[in-house]
Enzyme design. Structure first.
Site, PDB file in Angstrom:
ATOM      1  N   GLY A 212       0.804  -1.204   0.000  1.00 59.36           N
ATOM      2  CA  GLY A 212       0.000   0.000   0.000  1.00 59.36           C
ATOM      3  C   GLY A 212       0.842   1.261   0.000  1.00 59.36           C
ATOM      4  O   GLY A 212       2.077   1.230   0.088  1.00 59.36           O
ATOM      5  N   HIS A 213       0.172   2.408  -0.083  1.00 56.32           N
ATOM      6  CA  HIS A 213       0.871   3.685  -0.159  1.00 56.32           C
ATOM      7  C   HIS A 213       1.687   3.954   1.108  1.00 56.32           C
ATOM      8  O   HIS A 213       1.284   3.600   2.206  1.00 56.32           O
ATOM      9  CB  HIS A 213      -0.127   4.824  -0.393  1.00 56.32           C
ATOM     10  CG  HIS A 213      -1.172   4.935   0.672  1.00 56.32           C
ATOM     11  ND1 HIS A 213      -2.298   4.158   0.701  1.00 56.32           N
ATOM     12  CD2 HIS A 213      -1.259   5.749   1.741  1.00 56.32           C
ATOM     13  CE1 HIS A 213      -3.035   4.467   1.745  1.00 56.32           C
ATOM     14  NE2 HIS A 213      -2.428   5.439   2.396  1.00 56.32           N
ATOM     15  N   ASN A 214       2.857   4.549   0.908  1.00 49.80           N
ATOM     16  CA  ASN A 214       3.772   4.966   1.979  1.00 49.80           C
ATOM     17  C   ASN A 214       4.460   3.812   2.692  1.00 49.80           C
ATOM     18  O   ASN A 214       5.154   4.035   3.692  1.00 49.80           O
ATOM     19  CB  ASN A 214       3.058   5.839   3.033  1.00 49.80           C
ATOM     20  CG  ASN A 214       2.470   7.103   2.464  1.00 49.80           C
ATOM     21  OD1 ASN A 214       2.847   7.550   1.387  1.00 49.80           O
ATOM     22  ND2 ASN A 214       1.517   7.677   3.176  1.00 49.80           N
TER      23      ASN A 214
END
Length: 377
Positions: A262-264
């Site tokens: 996922g993001h980050n």
């Protein structure tokens, strides 16, 4: 030989750094399991338990375990290895025919304005290289690959068909990516104008004061993806772009098929994430972490260096370095194993408790029943 490239036993032994005996000039064109090997195959019988297959096949040469009597096995030549799985690294590289990507730029490829191609780069049919992108030296990009504007791909990369690399993605040298993977798509990040039901449940662990209509508003991903050197990503994996800072994968890390970051998310160096593992947003993973198939991690937690999690483990909180995990929720592996042993003992325990209650009830003399006694006590 059917047009296949052949290698002598001596050449293969040299590539393995291994000892060899017999007719070292014997040439082979492929590798096979012992029982399936033809006369031009190198049989792989690197453990004594596979020796029986040699008599059912036709191999003249084989890779054997240290100390094996190759003459008694009816072979003309043999290579000896001590660590079979490690030997497979060199063996498979010797016989790998490659991706079959022709040199140069295919006439159907689209190269955006300002894109830079390194010396010896090969671009396959219908590939699209975005404006201002940089492709490293000797990179091989197969058919139907897209690389977004401004992205950078390092030297000696191999990108298999159908890979999608978005904009603002920076990838190091010797990157290997299997078909269908997507790197740099928007993260799954949404918010509601008022506190959402999901936020409320997370805070209260199940209680809801009011259920009301909600609209989800998407937060776009501006941070891109940064990938180090010697990273390999399997087929149909997805690595989402970061929201503001980049999603990051460290040097030497390997992602299996269908892994999702996922993001980050930040993954350290030399990690191994096996198939169908999913990592929620903003998780930080240390170095040399191994997550078995179908592992999962909730968002905004930290997994320390050298953690190993068995298949199907669901990680719901921070994990200290060196911990070995199993289960849902994740527990120390020895704790999880003991807990399941205890669960398997429950039926016997229930029988023992029932027998004990019956014995106590049988010894007790309640005497004559008084008027008004309640049977449902």
């Amino acid at each position: 030989m059917h047009g296949k490239k052949s290698h002598t036993v001596e050449e293969i032994a040299r590539a393995l750094g291994a000892a060899a005996e017999g007719e070292l000039s014997l040439r082979v064109t492929g590798v096979a399991e012992p029982a399936d090997a033809g006369p031009d195959d190198l049989a792989l019988a690197m453990d004594a338990k596979y020796a029986g297959g040699l008599s059912r096949g036709q191999a003249r040469a084989a890779v054997l375990w240290a100390g094996a009597d190759w003459r008694a096995l009816g072979l003309q030549a043999a290579i000896f290895v001590g660590r079979p799985r490690l030997a497979m690294v060199a063996i498979t590289r010797v016989f790998d025919a490659g991706a079959g990507i022709a040199g140069g730029i295919h006439p159907t490829a689209v190269i955006g304005a300002g894109a830079t191609l390194g010396a010896g780069a090969a671009i396959g049919p219908f590939a699209v290289i975005g404006e201002g992108a940089t492709i490293g030296a000797r990179a091989r990009i197969a058919a139907h690959v897209t690389i977004g504007p401004g992205s950078r791909l390092g030297d000696d990369a191999l990108i298999h068909p159908g890979v999608r690399i978005g904009q603002n993605v920076r990838i190091g040298d010797r990157f290997l990516c299997q078909p269908g993977t997507v790197i740099g798509g928007d993260g799954f990040s949404y918010v509601t104008p008022e506190t959402s039901g999901a936020e409320e449940v997370r805070r209260t662990l199940g209680q809801r004061e009011e259920i009301r209509a909600q609209k989800w508003l998407g937060i776009r991903s501006l941070g891109g993806v940064v990938i180090g050197d010697d990273v390999e990503i399997g087929a149909n994996a997805t690595v989402d772009a970061g929201t503001i800072r980049a999603t990051a994968i460290g040097n030497g890390t390997k992602l299996d098929n269908l892994v999702h970051l996922g993001h980050n998310v930040v993954v350290g160096e030399d990690c191994l994430l096996c198939g169908q593992t999913g990592i929620a947003g903003s998780v930080r993973i240390g170095n040399r972490v191994v997550l078995g198939g179908q592992c999962g991690a909730v968002d905004n937690i930290f997994i320390g260096d050298d953690v190993i999690a068995g298949g199907g483990t669901k990680i719901l909180s921070n994990v200290p370095a060196g911990r070995v995990l199993l289960g849902y929720p994740a527990l120390k592996m020895e704790t999880h194993v003991q807990a399941w042993k205890n669960i398997r003992r429950l039926p016997r325990l229930f029988e023992q408790v029932a027998a004990l209650r019956a014995a106590i009830a049988g010894r007790a003399d309640p005497g004559p029943k008084e008027a008004g006694d309640d049977d449902e006590r």
